[in-house]
Design an enzyme around this catalytic site. Structure first.
Site, short mmCIF file in Angstrom:
data_model
loop_
_atom_site.label_atom_id
_atom_site.label_comp_id
_atom_site.label_asym_id
_atom_site.label_seq_id
_atom_site.Cartn_x
_atom_site.Cartn_y
_atom_site.Cartn_z
N PHE A 176 3.23 4.83 5.70
CA PHE A 176 2.51 3.90 6.38
C PHE A 176 1.41 3.39 5.35
O PHE A 176 0.90 3.56 4.57
CB PHE A 176 1.69 4.94 7.39
CG PHE A 176 2.57 5.70 8.14
CD1 PHE A 176 3.46 5.49 8.95
CD2 PHE A 176 2.75 7.18 7.69
CE1 PHE A 176 4.27 6.45 9.65
CE2 PHE A 176 3.25 8.13 8.18
CZ PHE A 176 4.33 7.86 9.23
N GLY A 214 0.92 -1.32 -0.08
CA GLY A 214 -0.07 -0.04 0.06
C GLY A 214 0.87 1.21 0.16
O GLY A 214 1.85 1.28 -0.81
N CYS A 215 0.53 2.37 0.73
CA CYS A 215 1.10 3.52 0.85
C CYS A 215 2.41 3.51 1.34
O CYS A 215 3.22 4.31 1.25
CB CYS A 215 0.32 4.79 1.47
SG CYS A 215 -1.42 5.10 0.81
N ALA A 216 2.70 2.28 2.02
CA ALA A 216 4.32 2.26 2.80
C ALA A 216 5.26 1.51 1.61
O ALA A 216 6.29 1.66 1.89
CB ALA A 216 4.12 1.28 3.74
N GLY A 217 4.47 1.09 0.33
CA GLY A 217 5.34 0.45 -0.68
C GLY A 217 6.75 1.41 -1.05
O GLY A 217 7.58 0.82 -1.46
#
Length: 369
Positions: A353, A138-141
């Site tokens: 995150f 997700g956005c942590a990628g």
């Protein structure tokens, strides 16, 4: 250690003011006029001024199924990722055949063969290139991908790794879903891709002094050495962030409690990473924070006791393009490396995150200029 020698974000050509997106998307998401009014307020408070969309705005009314949206993701995502990779390799002074390893991350579409295979063919990568496809960070990628590329290069210090993120968040729009999460997401997320070229400690680009080898480091933006990384999963939060996979596509799962979670835990995680290198947060002048939304950026600022100026590049990225999911923190990193304000030879902390809920931290040392 490893060295980030180029970071290049790219955005689709279709760019719209936030108000124009709201005018078209509002009736699709929330046909009830009362709910549309709430959606307009949520969009107006998202901290987003413009968004780049992979399709012309009027075409989203005709996208209703996972199959239709995923076909667009594969076609357009590969094109956008190719643009980012070519720019990053050009900035680094490298050729596609120089790449030894590709880490590809996305959470807004799926493909088999995976995106890295499609890129290998489009870019002309070697047939023996190592590949690490990732879905679900997700956005942590972007941060997690950089950390895993660093891990790879610790074992292969002469290698070149290509980190590529492509996120077409607009394709996850859920028609007729006027839940708070979907209304927030419809005003927050944008489309984009980013690529970073990272080399091992024994590669010539890592060994050359700034301004050294002609055609390689000369005239380029500053670089960033990856010093260390840290990953954290917060127990009991698996239902706070992610996707519900429907016949109509990926429906956002987005808890209002995420900012509070960061306020409660982030400082200890950052202190733990820094303490291993005899640093404290007050000794870090530069913070590369995922542009997750105004409340997420506020939570990071408050948790770490930062001045508002420390998250300026994150606010700018959000305003310009919205939350680009995994590509967001790479866009913020590119802005930071291009800035004259970030002092050379100083530490920086990059963070993002994602579902889990997860936190990915990367300790950098900025070099050059």
């Amino acid at each position: 250690m490893s060295c980030v020698v180029a970071v290049e974000p790219v955005l689709p050509a279709n760019v719209y003011a936030q108000e124009a997106v709201t005018d078209v998307v509002g009736p699709l998401v929330a046909p009830d006029p009362a709910r549309t009014a709430l959606l307009r307020r949520l969009h107006a408070s998202a901290g987003v001024e413009h968004r780049h969309l992979v399709l012309p705005l009027e075409e989203y009314a005709d996208l209703h199924s996972l199959g239709a949206t995923n076909a667009v993701f594969i076609r357009e995502g590969a094109r956008l990722a190719e643009r980012a990779c070519r720019r990053a390799l050009s900035t680094a002074g490298l050729r596609p055949e120089d790449v030894d390893h590709v880490f590809a991350t996305s959470v807004t579409g799926v493909a088999a063969p995976s995106l890295d295979v499609l890129l290998a063919e489009r870019l002309g990568l070697r047939s023996d290139v190592r590949r690490t496809p990732s879905f679900g960070l997700g956005c942590a990628g972007g941060a997690g991908g950089l950390a895993r590329v660093h891990d790879h290069l610790l074992g292969r210090p002469r290698d070149v790794s290509l980190l590529v993120s492509v996120e077409l968040c607009s394709l996850t729009l859920q028609h007729g879903d006027d839940s708070p999460a979907n209304m927030v997401a419809s005003g927050l997320f944008g489309d984009g891709a980013a690529a970073a070229v990272v080399v091992g400690a024994m590669h010539p680009l890592a060994l050359a002094p700034p301004g050294g080898t002609p055609g390689r480091r000369a005239g380029r933006r500053r670089t960033a050495t990856v010093v260390d990384t840290r990953s954290r999963l917060y127990p009991g939060t698996t239902d706070a962030l992610g996707w519900e996979v429907r016949d109509t596509g990926f429906a956002i799962v987005l808890s209002a409690g995420l900012p509070g979670l960061l306020r409660a835990h982030l400082l200890a995680d950052v202190k733990g990473l820094l303490a291993e290198h005899d640093l404290t947060p007050v000794e870090v002048p530069t913070w590369v924070v995922h542009a997750g939304g105004p409340r997420v950026i506020d939570a990071v600022r408050d948790a770490l006791g930062l001045a508002e100026d420390a998250v300026r590049e994150s606010r700018a990225s959000l305003a310009c393009a919205g939350n680009l999911s995994s590509a967001s923190v790479l866009d913020v990193l590119a802005r930071t490396l291009a800035s004259a304000d970030a002092p050379s030879g100083s530490p920086a902390v990059l963070m993002a995150f994602g579902p889990g809920v997860s936190c990915e931290l990367v300790l950098l040392n900025l070099e050059g200029r």
